[in-house]
Design an enzyme around this catalytic site. Structure first.
Site, PDB file in Angstrom:
ATOM      1  N   ALA A 179      45.848  18.339  19.416  1.00 30.20           N
ATOM      2  CA  ALA A 179      44.491  18.464  19.935  1.00 30.20           C
ATOM      3  C   ALA A 179      44.053  19.921  19.963  1.00 30.20           C
ATOM      4  O   ALA A 179      44.847  20.826  20.240  1.00 30.20           O
ATOM      5  CB  ALA A 179      44.408  17.871  21.339  1.00 30.20           C
ATOM      6  N   ARG A 199     -10.984   1.358   2.140  1.00 31.86           N
ATOM      7  CA  ARG A 199     -10.929   0.916   3.538  1.00 31.86           C
ATOM      8  C   ARG A 199      -9.538   1.031   4.145  1.00 31.86           C
ATOM      9  O   ARG A 199      -9.369   0.932   5.358  1.00 31.86           O
ATOM     10  CB  ARG A 199     -11.450  -0.524   3.650  1.00 31.86           C
ATOM     11  CG  ARG A 199     -12.976  -0.606   3.631  1.00 31.86           C
ATOM     12  CD  ARG A 199     -13.453  -2.016   3.832  1.00 31.86           C
ATOM     13  NE  ARG A 199     -13.341  -2.811   2.611  1.00 31.86           N
ATOM     14  CZ  ARG A 199     -13.610  -4.119   2.546  1.00 31.86           C
ATOM     15  NH1 ARG A 199     -13.967  -4.776   3.635  1.00 31.86           N
ATOM     16  NH2 ARG A 199     -13.497  -4.757   1.405  1.00 31.86           N
TER      17      ARG A 199
END
Length: 463
Positions: free
Chosen positions: A427, A17
């Site tokens: 950067a 089930r």
């Protein structure tokens, strides 16, 4: 621990089930498999080597789930009912103790205190069997307990066989029993599968013992939710809610603030310190341990991780298999995948992803970075857009960043590479070689401005 009892847990069924390819007892409630929950309860009332789990469907997986508890297993190759399951373990169970407690792998809510009281009554009364029962306002579908005037059980009558008078009885059979072991196996040897399913049922043992005039006791509990079995996904969700609700209540009584606890998901194995606040829709899963004075904000997920005191987790952050030290701040929208260490007062900000990375105390990666297989020292600043290129298509490689390094925005660190302590990376650099300590490295092309080039290309500069 009651040395008079062995315990058998019936866990061989598939659970049709549930409509699942997975054995029913391997489904989870409260973050643990059902069989783990039942074994945990059983080992609180009997020593692990006296607990036996009957396995059948996906036997190896069920055995793996309970192996850590040190319990024993019995293989039921063919599933022919509850009586047959116990009979399959006869040799082991008969020698394990004079009394046997029967539990079910899909009934995880029964409390160890309830089982201890059931076992105690069984011994004190000298009953051949004692049945755990409860009363339901709507007992439809359950076997009814039929008692005599002395309160002793005469029979268990299934709904299909019950008379209208018997159907009016509200006391039902939980399926949890204590037996005198010799009496049980005498009856099991006489069982016949005289039913539509062709199976052997333990309920028939109760009838057999009663027909012999043996004492059948009943131990009734008021909290009917304790014997709630799981047959469907709906019932699984109901049990999960009960377990998690208990956990939330226990934490709140211990000093944790849980805002809208009905929205917060807490696995049973987690711990949370006092004065910590869990905002709505937080999930704390697995073996996570959160310290005191922390704030975990909405929609964050912490799984199998350790957070020290005074850690802040901003909204929508995911932390998995990581260790976060005191005063650190994570998120919002951070993802710590696995194997990470974040030092005291460090910052891992929005849209930063970590994987097997160690970040030292007071270091910061505040925005839009991927840091994988990296060892980052203390007091480091990682600029927005920084990436450690840790994978070359075949192998993973490490990046090492010393204390006090400043990494500028949009830097690409091609591993394996080391950045020495106190250095600066300009950067936009693509760093492919080691950087010595106390060095400025600029690893980018020199900018060249060509005035008028766009106009010449498009022909706009022609006369």
């Amino acid at each position: 621990m009651n040395q008079d009892f062995a315990i058998v847990i019936l866990a061989a069924g598939l659970g049709t089930r549930m409509k699942s390819r997975r054995a029913k007892v391997l489904h989870r409630a409260g973050g643990k498999t059902l069989i783990e929950l039942v074994v945990s309860t059983a080992t609180q009332v009997a020593a692990p080597d006296r607990v036996h789990v009957v396995v059948g469907h996906q036997a190896e997986l069920v055995q793996q789930a309970v192996a850590v508890a040190g319990v024993r297993t019995i293989v039921q190759s063919e599933q022919l009912g509850t009586g047959h399951a116990v009979l399959e373990g006869r040799s082991a169970l008969e020698s394990a103790g004079p009394h046997l407690l029967v539990l079910y792998g899909d009934c995880p809510l029964v409390a160890p205190e309830t089982l201890a009281a059931l076992m105690r009554q069984h011994l004190e009364t000298g009953a051949a069997a004692t049945v755990l029962t409860t009363r339901l306002a709507d007992p439809a579908g359950y076997g009814r307990m039929i008692r005599d005037r002395s309160g002793h059980i005469q029979a268990i009558v299934e709904e299909k066989a019950a008379t209208p008078e018997q159907k009016a009885v509200t006391e039902i059979n939980s399926g949890i029993y204590c037996f005198q072991t010799p009496r049980l196996f005498e009856c099991l040897a006489r069982l016949r599968p005289d039913n539509a399913a062709g199976e052997y049922y333990l309920t028939d043992v109760i009838g057999d013992l009663a027909s012999q005039g043996r004492l059948i006791g009943g131990f009734s509990i008021c909290e009917s939710w304790q014997v709630l079995g799981i047959n469907t996904r709906v019932e699984l969700a109901e049990v999960d809610a009960v377990l998690r609700g208990r956990k939330a209540r226990a934490l709140m009584l211990d000093g944790v603030t849980i805002q809208r606890p009905e929205t917060v998901t807490l696995d049973l194995g987690v711990s949370v310190g006092s004065d910590t606040v869990l905002e709505p829709f937080v999930q704390v899963l697995g073996r996570s341990a959160i310290g005191s004075g922390c704030l975990v904000r909405s929609y964050s997920v912490v799984s199998d991780s350790t957070l020290a005191d005074e850690v802040t987790v901003e909204p929508f952050s995911l932390i998995h298999e990581s260790q976060i030290e005191r005063g650190a701040r994570i998120g919002p929208y951070a993802r710590l995948r696995t194997g990470n260490y974040v030092g005291a007062e460090a910052r891992v900000g929005n849209f930063v992803e970590l994987k097997k990375t160690r970040i030292g105390a007071r270091s910061k990666a505040q925005h839009l970075a991927y840091l994988g297989d990296a060892d980052i020292g203390a007091g480091v600043n990682i600029g927005a857009g920084t990436i450690t290129c840790n994978y070359d298509g075949l192998s993973k490689h490490p990046t090492t960043i010393g204390d006090g390094v400043f990494v500028g925005s949009n830097t690409t660190l091609v591993a394996p590479v080391e950045i020495g302590a106190g250095s600066y990376v300009a950067a936009g650099s693509v760093v492919t070689e080691n950087v010595p300590p106390d060095t400025l490295t600029i690893a980018r092309s020199r900018q060249t401005n060509k005035r008028g080039w766009p106009s010449r290309r498009s022909g706009r500069g022609r006369s």
